[in-house]
Write a protein that holds these residues in place. Structure first.
Motif, PDB file in Angstrom:
ATOM      1  N   PRO A 105     -47.080  11.680  13.646  1.00 37.49           N
ATOM      2  CA  PRO A 105     -47.318  12.420  12.401  1.00 37.49           C
ATOM      3  C   PRO A 105     -48.797  12.415  12.039  1.00 37.49           C
ATOM      4  CG  PRO A 105     -45.467  10.909  12.161  1.00 37.49           C
ATOM      5  CD  PRO A 105     -46.119  10.577  13.465  1.00 37.49           C
ATOM      6  N   THR A 106     -49.242  13.484  11.440  1.00 33.59           N
ATOM      7  CA  THR A 106     -50.664  13.638  11.124  1.00 33.59           C
ATOM      8  C   THR A 106     -51.254  12.459  10.356  1.00 33.59           C
ATOM      9  OG1 THR A 106     -50.464  16.050  11.144  1.00 33.59           O
ATOM     10  CG2 THR A 106     -52.351  15.124   9.965  1.00 33.59           C
ATOM     11  N   PRO A 107     -50.573  11.901   9.345  1.00 35.39           N
ATOM     12  CA  PRO A 107     -51.187  10.789   8.602  1.00 35.39           C
ATOM     13  C   PRO A 107     -51.454   9.551   9.447  1.00 35.39           C
ATOM     14  CG  PRO A 107     -49.376  11.748   7.349  1.00 35.39           C
ATOM     15  CD  PRO A 107     -49.303  12.330   8.727  1.00 35.39           C
ATOM     16  N   LEU A 108     -50.776   9.420  10.594  1.00 37.40           N
ATOM     17  CA  LEU A 108     -50.961   8.244  11.444  1.00 37.40           C
ATOM     18  C   LEU A 108     -51.704   8.572  12.738  1.00 37.40           C
ATOM     19  CD1 LEU A 108     -47.432   6.584  11.039  1.00 37.40           C
ATOM     20  CD2 LEU A 108     -49.566   5.962   9.899  1.00 37.40           C
ATOM     21  N   ALA A 109     -52.236   9.773  12.834  1.00 35.05           N
ATOM     22  CA  ALA A 109     -52.914  10.182  14.062  1.00 35.05           C
ATOM     23  C   ALA A 109     -54.187   9.378  14.321  1.00 35.05           C
ATOM     24  CB  ALA A 109     -53.251  11.673  13.997  1.00 35.05           C
ATOM     25  N   TRP A 110     -54.698   8.699  13.314  1.00 37.09           N
ATOM     26  CA  TRP A 110     -55.880   7.859  13.521  1.00 37.09           C
ATOM     27  C   TRP A 110     -55.569   6.655  14.406  1.00 37.09           C
ATOM     28  CZ3 TRP A 110     -55.753   2.790  11.815  1.00 37.09           C
ATOM     29  CH2 TRP A 110     -54.751   2.467  10.899  1.00 37.09           C
ATOM     30  N   ILE A 111     -54.293   6.275  14.488  1.00 40.64           N
ATOM     31  CA  ILE A 111     -53.914   5.166  15.365  1.00 40.64           C
ATOM     32  C   ILE A 111     -53.829   5.639  16.810  1.00 40.64           C
ATOM     33  CG2 ILE A 111     -52.181   3.405  15.879  1.00 40.64           C
ATOM     34  CD1 ILE A 111     -51.354   3.451  12.964  1.00 40.64           C
ATOM     35  N   GLY A 112     -53.213   6.784  17.034  1.00 36.19           N
ATOM     36  CA  GLY A 112     -53.080   7.308  18.390  1.00 36.19           C
ATOM     37  C   GLY A 112     -52.466   8.691  18.375  1.00 36.19           C
ATOM     38  N   GLN A 113     -52.723   9.454  19.437  1.00 32.79           N
ATOM     39  CA  GLN A 113     -52.179  10.799  19.548  1.00 32.79           C
ATOM     40  C   GLN A 113     -51.642  11.006  20.959  1.00 32.79           C
ATOM     41  OE1 GLN A 113     -54.520  14.033  17.693  1.00 32.79           O
ATOM     42  NE2 GLN A 113     -56.032  12.476  17.162  1.00 32.79           N
ATOM     43  N   SER A 114     -50.489  11.673  21.035  1.00 34.29           N
ATOM     44  CA  SER A 114     -49.857  11.911  22.324  1.00 34.29           C
ATOM     45  C   SER A 114     -50.029  13.367  22.735  1.00 34.29           C
ATOM     46  CB  SER A 114     -48.356  11.573  22.245  1.00 34.29           C
ATOM     47  OG  SER A 114     -47.721  11.871  23.461  1.00 34.29           O
ATOM     48  N   ASP A 115     -50.434  13.576  23.968  1.00 29.25           N
ATOM     49  CA  ASP A 115     -50.566  14.942  24.471  1.00 29.25           C
ATOM     50  C   ASP A 115     -49.842  15.121  25.800  1.00 29.25           C
ATOM     51  OD1 ASP A 115     -52.155  13.455  26.124  1.00 29.25           O
ATOM     52  OD2 ASP A 115     -54.000  14.581  25.767  1.00 29.25           O
ATOM     53  N   THR A 116     -48.925  14.209  26.109  1.00 26.00           N
ATOM     54  CA  THR A 116     -48.242  14.271  27.394  1.00 26.00           C
ATOM     55  C   THR A 116     -47.025  15.173  27.350  1.00 26.00           C
ATOM     56  OG1 THR A 116     -47.199  12.963  29.130  1.00 26.00           O
ATOM     57  CG2 THR A 116     -46.795  12.278  26.881  1.00 26.00           C
ATOM     58  N   THR A 117     -46.712  15.759  28.476  1.00 24.95           N
ATOM     59  CA  THR A 117     -45.499  16.561  28.616  1.00 24.95           C
ATOM     60  C   THR A 117     -44.629  16.016  29.748  1.00 24.95           C
ATOM     61  OG1 THR A 117     -46.655  18.101  30.090  1.00 24.95           O
ATOM     62  CG2 THR A 117     -46.607  18.655  27.742  1.00 24.95           C
ATOM     63  N   VAL A 118     -44.925  14.794  30.182  1.00 22.57           N
ATOM     64  CA  VAL A 118     -44.168  14.186  31.274  1.00 22.57           C
ATOM     65  C   VAL A 118     -42.784  13.781  30.762  1.00 22.57           C
ATOM     66  CG1 VAL A 118     -44.114  12.327  32.975  1.00 22.57           C
ATOM     67  CG2 VAL A 118     -46.305  13.352  32.303  1.00 22.57           C
ATOM     68  N   THR A 119     -41.762  14.061  31.558  1.00 27.86           N
ATOM     69  CA  THR A 119     -40.388  13.737  31.186  1.00 27.86           C
ATOM     70  C   THR A 119     -39.890  12.552  32.002  1.00 27.86           C
ATOM     71  OG1 THR A 119     -39.937  16.063  30.675  1.00 27.86           O
ATOM     72  CG2 THR A 119     -38.036  14.622  31.022  1.00 27.86           C
ATOM     73  N   PRO A 120     -39.339  11.527  31.355  1.00 26.95           N
ATOM     74  CA  PRO A 120     -38.843  10.362  32.102  1.00 26.95           C
ATOM     75  C   PRO A 120     -37.558  10.681  32.839  1.00 26.95           C
ATOM     76  CG  PRO A 120     -38.327  10.139  29.779  1.00 26.95           C
ATOM     77  CD  PRO A 120     -39.194  11.360  29.903  1.00 26.95           C
ATOM     78  N   THR A 121     -37.287   9.882  33.862  1.00 30.90           N
ATOM     79  CA  THR A 121     -36.040   9.998  34.622  1.00 30.90           C
ATOM     80  C   THR A 121     -35.339   8.644  34.625  1.00 30.90           C
ATOM     81  OG1 THR A 121     -36.923   9.324  36.785  1.00 30.90           O
ATOM     82  CG2 THR A 121     -37.241  11.629  36.139  1.00 30.90           C
ATOM     83  N   ALA A 122     -34.160   8.603  35.208  1.00 27.79           N
ATOM     84  CA  ALA A 122     -33.393   7.357  35.275  1.00 27.79           C
ATOM     85  C   ALA A 122     -34.073   6.309  36.141  1.00 27.79           C
ATOM     86  CB  ALA A 122     -31.988   7.639  35.800  1.00 27.79           C
ATOM     87  N   ASP A 123     -35.051   6.719  36.941  1.00 32.87           N
ATOM     88  CA  ASP A 123     -35.763   5.778  37.804  1.00 32.87           C
ATOM     89  C   ASP A 123     -36.947   5.114  37.121  1.00 32.87           C
ATOM     90  OD1 ASP A 123     -34.085   6.296  39.990  1.00 32.87           O
ATOM     91  OD2 ASP A 123     -35.246   8.085  40.533  1.00 32.87           O
ATOM     92  N   ASP A 124     -37.238   5.522  35.887  1.00 34.76           N
ATOM     93  CA  ASP A 124     -38.376   4.972  35.158  1.00 34.76           C
ATOM     94  C   ASP A 124     -37.947   3.827  34.241  1.00 34.76           C
ATOM     95  OD1 ASP A 124     -40.179   6.902  36.228  1.00 34.76           O
ATOM     96  OD2 ASP A 124     -39.404   8.380  34.792  1.00 34.76           O
TER      97      ASP A 124
END
Length: 314
Positions: free
Chosen positions: A59-78
């Protein structure tokens, strides 16, 4: 600190996997984001060849802590690690079926959804637990300034700047250890206290509209209309949930916040009287002095209020 066997098992699982996805709960607070990003940043430093990813947008108010820009999707092997999330239904994001899940949390363990669960209610925050995880395995795990800053943000967020009963000597020692890693404690504290114009107006609204009865129960309903009138998105109001606790005539307080789909999120807060059992009656839960639940409508809101009034009048 939890027994070395549990921490050893967590580190062993991390060492075996090439891809690790770290989840947290929906409607995140500073501890959820600080823990999530502190763990990911620390693991990225410790295992630079691994793929280690935070799940769900910040959420924008907490973006100072960290921001995610990934589009990787996990699988059952992760490997899946879920932090600061008591219940499976509150996990932010879908977890692949049959994936190995590690749960790390400091809330009551009513839903041990992981194959490996490290849950310890004696910690003030989940961020504090992640520090101890790293401290227990210094040869494999390394914390640097970025991760330390995220964890520090999580700790002061959940302890409301070291003012809650869960704050212990261990909490303060861990905070000092993190600060020694280069955390700008002044900057983090200012971020935690920041109020945009909408939130500052909401503070005035809360203080002026809060109803307080003769037993010190304060309560307020925040509708979507009120929030949008201040230019606030759902979730931003979390920044003012602790505000009634500064009033000398308030002992317990309830926030009923309308969700975008018309339900109500209930924040249960107390200075001394345990209120988590009442939250549990409405399919919620949490800490003795800070709990939450969701109810379907205004009729249920009235029921929660009446139940809390009866509890405080006993």
């Amino acid at each position: 600190m939890k027994s070395n066997a549990v921490l050893d098992a967590i580190v062993s699982s991390i060492e075996k996997m090439d891809r690790i996805f770290v989840y947290r709960h929906t409607n995140p607070d500073p501890d959820a984001i600080g823990t999530q990003y502190g763990l990911v940043q620390g693991l990225q430093t410790s295992f630079p060849s691994k793929t280690i990813i935070t799940m769900d947008a910040v959420p924008t108010p907490l973006a100072w802590i960290g921001q995610s820009d990934t589009t990787v999707t996990p699988t059952a092997d992760d490997l899946i690690v879920v932090v600061d999330c008591a219940n499976h239904q509150r996990i932010a994001g879908a977890i692949p079926t049959d994936a190995f899940v590690i749960k790390i949390d400091h809330h009551p363990n009513n839903d041990p959804f992981g194959q490996l669960n490290w849950v310890d209610e004696t910690y003030s925050s989940c961020a504090e637990m992640i520090y101890d995880l790293f401290a227990s395995h210094p040869q494999q795990l390394t914390l640097k300034t970025a991760a330390a800053t995220s964890l520090y943000a999580g700790i002061i967020g959940d302890t409301i700047r070291f003012s809650t009963p869960e704050t212990t000597a261990r909490t303060l020692q861990i905070a000092a250890n993190l600060a020694a890693l280069g955390v700008d404690v002044t900057a983090v504290s200012h971020h935690e206290m920041d109020l945009n114009p909408g939130l500052s107006k909401l503070c005035g609204y809360v203080l002026s509209q809060l109803t307080v009865d003769d037993h010190g129960l304060g309560y307020l309903i925040l509708t979507q209309k009120v929030l949008s009138g201040f230019g606030l998105a759902y979730g931003e109001e979390d920044a003012v949930v602790s505000l009634p606790g500064s009033l000398t005539n308030v002992n317990v307080w309830l926030f009923f916040i309308e969700t975008p789909d018309g339900k109500f999120r209930v924040h249960f807060r107390s200075k001394a009287l345990p209120i988590n059992a009442i939250a549990k009656e409405f399919n919620g839960g949490g800490h003795p002095l800070a709990s939450g639940a969701f109810v379907p409508d205004l009729t249920a809101v009235k029921q929660v209020l009446q139940r809390m009034q009866a509890y405080m009048n006993d």
